[in-house]
Design a protein around this motif. Structure first.
Motif, mmCIF file in Angstrom:
data_model
loop_
_atom_site.group_PDB
_atom_site.id
_atom_site.type_symbol
_atom_site.label_atom_id
_atom_site.label_comp_id
_atom_site.label_asym_id
_atom_site.label_seq_id
_atom_site.Cartn_x
_atom_site.Cartn_y
_atom_site.Cartn_z
ATOM 1 N N TYR A 1 -14.273 81.751 -53.380
ATOM 2 C CA TYR A 1 -13.402 82.336 -52.470
ATOM 3 C C TYR A 1 -13.876 82.640 -51.216
ATOM 4 C CZ TYR A 1 -10.306 82.672 -56.325
ATOM 5 O OH TYR A 1 -9.321 82.458 -57.383
ATOM 6 N N ALA A 2 -15.551 82.815 -51.247
ATOM 7 C CA ALA A 2 -15.964 83.708 -50.022
ATOM 8 C C ALA A 2 -16.832 82.423 -49.485
ATOM 9 C CB ALA A 2 -16.672 84.878 -50.426
ATOM 10 N N ILE A 3 -17.430 81.569 -49.996
ATOM 11 C CA ILE A 3 -18.243 80.553 -49.454
ATOM 12 C C ILE A 3 -17.670 79.200 -49.267
ATOM 13 C CG2 ILE A 3 -20.608 79.481 -49.867
ATOM 14 C CD1 ILE A 3 -21.370 81.977 -51.398
ATOM 15 N N PRO A 4 -17.459 78.706 -48.116
ATOM 16 C CA PRO A 4 -16.641 77.455 -48.252
ATOM 17 C C PRO A 4 -17.398 76.057 -48.482
ATOM 18 C CG PRO A 4 -17.710 78.136 -45.848
ATOM 19 C CD PRO A 4 -17.940 79.304 -47.036
ATOM 20 N N PRO B 1 -19.513 73.891 -51.219
ATOM 21 C CA PRO B 1 -19.778 73.828 -53.071
ATOM 22 C C PRO B 1 -21.312 74.403 -53.110
ATOM 23 C CG PRO B 1 -18.573 72.032 -52.249
ATOM 24 C CD PRO B 1 -19.115 72.660 -51.061
ATOM 25 N N LYS B 2 -21.421 74.922 -54.354
ATOM 26 C CA LYS B 2 -22.659 75.655 -54.525
ATOM 27 C C LYS B 2 -23.958 74.480 -54.387
ATOM 28 C CE LYS B 2 -25.321 77.608 -58.622
ATOM 29 N NZ LYS B 2 -25.274 77.927 -59.780
ATOM 30 N N GLU B 3 -23.509 73.465 -55.084
ATOM 31 C CA GLU B 3 -24.649 72.355 -55.056
ATOM 32 C C GLU B 3 -25.108 72.033 -53.719
ATOM 33 O OE1 GLU B 3 -20.909 70.320 -56.024
ATOM 34 O OE2 GLU B 3 -21.833 71.874 -56.609
ATOM 35 N N GLN B 4 -24.333 72.451 -52.665
ATOM 36 C CA GLN B 4 -24.568 72.128 -51.285
ATOM 37 C C GLN B 4 -25.247 73.244 -50.496
ATOM 38 O OE1 GLN B 4 -21.550 69.996 -49.340
ATOM 39 N NE2 GLN B 4 -20.785 68.843 -50.905
ATOM 40 N N CYS B 5 -25.194 74.329 -51.090
ATOM 41 C CA CYS B 5 -25.706 75.693 -50.515
ATOM 42 C C CYS B 5 -27.346 75.578 -50.540
ATOM 43 C CB CYS B 5 -25.148 76.849 -51.273
ATOM 44 S SG CYS B 5 -23.448 77.034 -51.091
ATOM 45 N N SER B 6 -27.793 76.136 -49.460
ATOM 46 C CA SER B 6 -29.500 76.033 -49.771
ATOM 47 C C SER B 6 -29.803 77.022 -50.802
ATOM 48 C CB SER B 6 -29.968 76.903 -48.287
ATOM 49 O OG SER B 6 -29.456 78.106 -48.394
ATOM 50 N N LYS B 7 -31.053 77.182 -51.196
ATOM 51 C CA LYS B 7 -31.375 77.809 -52.405
ATOM 52 C C LYS B 7 -31.523 79.312 -51.845
ATOM 53 C CE LYS B 7 -32.091 74.593 -55.333
ATOM 54 N NZ LYS B 7 -31.200 74.486 -56.279
ATOM 55 N N SER B 8 -32.055 79.619 -50.742
ATOM 56 C CA SER B 8 -31.671 80.948 -50.151
ATOM 57 C C SER B 8 -30.445 81.888 -50.371
ATOM 58 C CB SER B 8 -32.500 80.961 -48.761
ATOM 59 O OG SER B 8 -31.786 80.336 -47.903
ATOM 60 N N LEU B 9 -29.459 80.692 -49.839
ATOM 61 C CA LEU B 9 -28.090 81.442 -50.130
ATOM 62 C C LEU B 9 -27.796 81.689 -51.423
ATOM 63 C CD1 LEU B 9 -25.376 82.176 -48.885
ATOM 64 C CD2 LEU B 9 -24.555 79.718 -48.760
ATOM 65 N N GLN B 10 -28.092 80.738 -52.528
ATOM 66 C CA GLN B 10 -27.676 80.801 -53.895
ATOM 67 C C GLN B 10 -28.348 82.104 -54.424
ATOM 68 O OE1 GLN B 10 -28.114 77.304 -56.136
ATOM 69 N NE2 GLN B 10 -27.697 75.879 -54.323
ATOM 70 N N LEU B 11 -29.735 82.395 -54.191
ATOM 71 C CA LEU B 11 -30.390 83.574 -54.408
ATOM 72 C C LEU B 11 -29.620 84.847 -53.719
ATOM 73 C CD1 LEU B 11 -34.076 82.339 -54.305
ATOM 74 C CD2 LEU B 11 -32.710 82.740 -56.404
ATOM 75 N N GLY B 12 -29.235 84.757 -52.617
ATOM 76 C CA GLY B 12 -28.688 85.853 -52.285
ATOM 77 C C GLY B 12 -27.138 86.355 -52.985
ATOM 78 N N VAL B 13 -26.616 85.186 -53.260
ATOM 79 C CA VAL B 13 -25.404 85.352 -54.175
ATOM 80 C C VAL B 13 -25.717 85.882 -55.435
ATOM 81 C CG1 VAL B 13 -23.486 84.074 -55.333
ATOM 82 C CG2 VAL B 13 -24.214 83.419 -52.862
ATOM 83 N N SER B 14 -26.864 85.241 -55.839
ATOM 84 C CA SER B 14 -27.325 86.086 -57.316
ATOM 85 C C SER B 14 -27.755 87.689 -57.269
ATOM 86 C CB SER B 14 -28.621 85.254 -57.675
ATOM 87 O OG SER B 14 -28.097 83.944 -58.139
ATOM 88 N N PHE B 15 -28.410 87.990 -56.112
ATOM 89 C CA PHE B 15 -28.534 89.678 -55.946
ATOM 90 C C PHE B 15 -27.259 90.065 -55.614
ATOM 91 C CE2 PHE B 15 -29.352 93.167 -53.179
ATOM 92 C CZ PHE B 15 -30.374 93.661 -53.829
ATOM 93 N N ALA B 16 -26.400 89.638 -54.962
ATOM 94 C CA ALA B 16 -24.990 90.607 -54.530
ATOM 95 C C ALA B 16 -24.419 90.496 -55.611
ATOM 96 C CB ALA B 16 -24.365 89.754 -53.542
ATOM 97 N N GLY B 17 -24.033 89.394 -56.650
ATOM 98 C CA GLY B 17 -23.342 89.422 -57.828
ATOM 99 C C GLY B 17 -24.226 90.443 -58.750
ATOM 100 N N GLY B 18 -25.388 90.575 -58.979
ATOM 101 C CA GLY B 18 -26.184 91.469 -59.893
ATOM 102 C C GLY B 18 -25.919 92.766 -59.460
ATOM 103 N N TYR B 19 -25.887 93.150 -58.253
ATOM 104 C CA TYR B 19 -25.766 94.471 -57.914
ATOM 105 C C TYR B 19 -24.438 95.184 -58.194
ATOM 106 C CZ TYR B 19 -26.885 98.811 -55.120
ATOM 107 O OH TYR B 19 -27.143 99.975 -54.579
#
Length: 373
Positions: free
Chosen positions: A264-267, A269-287
């Motif tokens: 819903y928030a990132i237009p 697809p995950k496999e096309q996102c940069s690794k830095s964005l994916q790690l940012g999503v991991s931190f936000a989801g974890g928090y």
């Protein structure tokens, strides 16, 4: 030179020059598989007769695509689970050691609220009585205990998640994925707490009883002498009561939050996102997951601190001393800050390690259910 039909239909970057990074980097395809080697390399039969007459020999080769890992770890192989175990050691051991000052104040607020009335005053009391070095008292049992716990927690979670998914089958695994996350994390934490419990018992005693011991080297023998070997596991059941709901919430909510962010928030697809964005999503989801974890597991956390501090104390003694309201609220604001930051950092470190060894980050779009025949 003669060129086959499939190469005539190739894009500007032909398939024989680069192997597909989106698949190999996600661990879905072995970059050294015979299929890719045959489809991404020159064939001797494609060399023209004139080139052969001139004695030119073309050898098969594959050039790794940019950002493609040079090594390979096959998904769900022993090497995969070993990598997840190593990532769990780094993510849990380092983060818990880093927040030792917060944990120290929290434990003392739970044990002696008359003396440690709040976060600010708690730090002030510690600084006045023990100096700056006192803020990291008990860091060694913290590092060792939570490294052991992290290894079991993340390694076994990945194992049980795959194991239960295989039992359920592809269709039901996709339909009831949240139940699989909950079952896998609960199973993993049950094992992880057995590894953590002795270190947690010594840590709490060192942190809440000044003069008891300096750390694990002298604290462990002294604890065993006073309580016996089984005394190290006196807090195991409350630890299960604290950590299993915590971990179930930690993993299931994280997977759900990350999937929702990509949906819903990132237009992109995950496999096309940069690794830095994916790690940012991991931190936000974890928090965010960490906030839920702190609330769910806090009463049991108060019980663990009380039982490991008071010799011969029971759960009834803890409830009577703390009161029902205190059991749920004492030290909770500090623990929300600590656990939110801790959980976000853990997922960030864990997924960063997975990316480092060439594995995909955790979470994302739910796997589609197979089409019915």
């Amino acid at each position: 030179m003669a060129v086959s039909d499939k190469f005539q239909r190739a894009s500007l970057i032909p398939s024989f020059v680069y192997s597909p990074p989106s698949l190999s980097s996600r661990g879905l395809i072995d970059v050294e598989s015979p299929f890719l080697m045959s489809s991404a390399s020159f064939s001797h039969s494609s060399v023209s007769s004139s080139a052969r007459n001139e004695g030119i020999v073309k050898k098969d080769f594959v050039i790794p695509a940019p950002n493609e890992p040079t090594g390979k770890i096959k998904m769900f192989s022993p090497a995969y689970y070993a990598a997840c175990t190593a990532g769990g050691i780094f993510s849990c051991g380092l983060t818990h050691m880093a927040v030792t000052p917060l944990d120290l104040v929290k434990c003392n607020m739970q044990i002696d609220p008359a003396k440690y009335k709040g976060i600010t005053s708690g730090f002030g009391v510690l600084l006045k009585e023990q100096g700056a070095r006192g803020f990291f008292r008990g860091w060694v049992p913290t590092l060792l205990g939570y490294s052991a716990q992290g290894a079991c927690k993340f390694g076994f979670y990945e194992f049980f998640k795959k194991y239960y998914s295989d039992i359920a089958g592809p269709e039901y695994a996709a339909k009831y994925k949240t139940l699989i996350y909950l079952a896998g994390s609960a199973s993993a934490e049950f094992i992880a707490d057995v590894a953590l419990c002795p270190f947690e018992a010594v840590k709490v005693r060192v942190q809440t009883q000044p003069g008891f011991a300096r750390g694990i080297s002298d604290g462990l023998p002294k604890f065993i002498k006073a309580e016996g070997p089984l005394g190290l596991y006196k807090g195991l059941v409350p630890l299960w009561g604290r950590q299993i709901p915590y971990t179930m919430m930690k993993f299931a909510s994280f997977e759900t939050i990350v999937e929702s962010l990509y949906k819903y928030a990132i237009p992109t697809p995950k496999e096309q996102c940069s690794k830095s964005l994916q790690l940012g999503v991991s931190f936000a989801g974890g928090y965010v997951a960490g906030i839920f974890c702190a609330i769910v597991s806090h009463p049991a956390d108060n019980l663990v601190s009380f039982l490991n501090n008071a010799r011969g104390a029971t759960v009834g003694d803890a409830v009577k001393n703390l009161g029902l309201w205190g059991l749920f609220t004492r030290g909770l604001p500090l623990r929300i800050v600590m656990i939110g930051t801790l959980t976000g950092a853990q997922w960030g470190i864990y997924d960063a390690f997975k990316v480092f060894v060439g594995l995909p980050t955790t979470g994302g779009a739910a796997p589609p259910a197979p089409a019915k025949a």
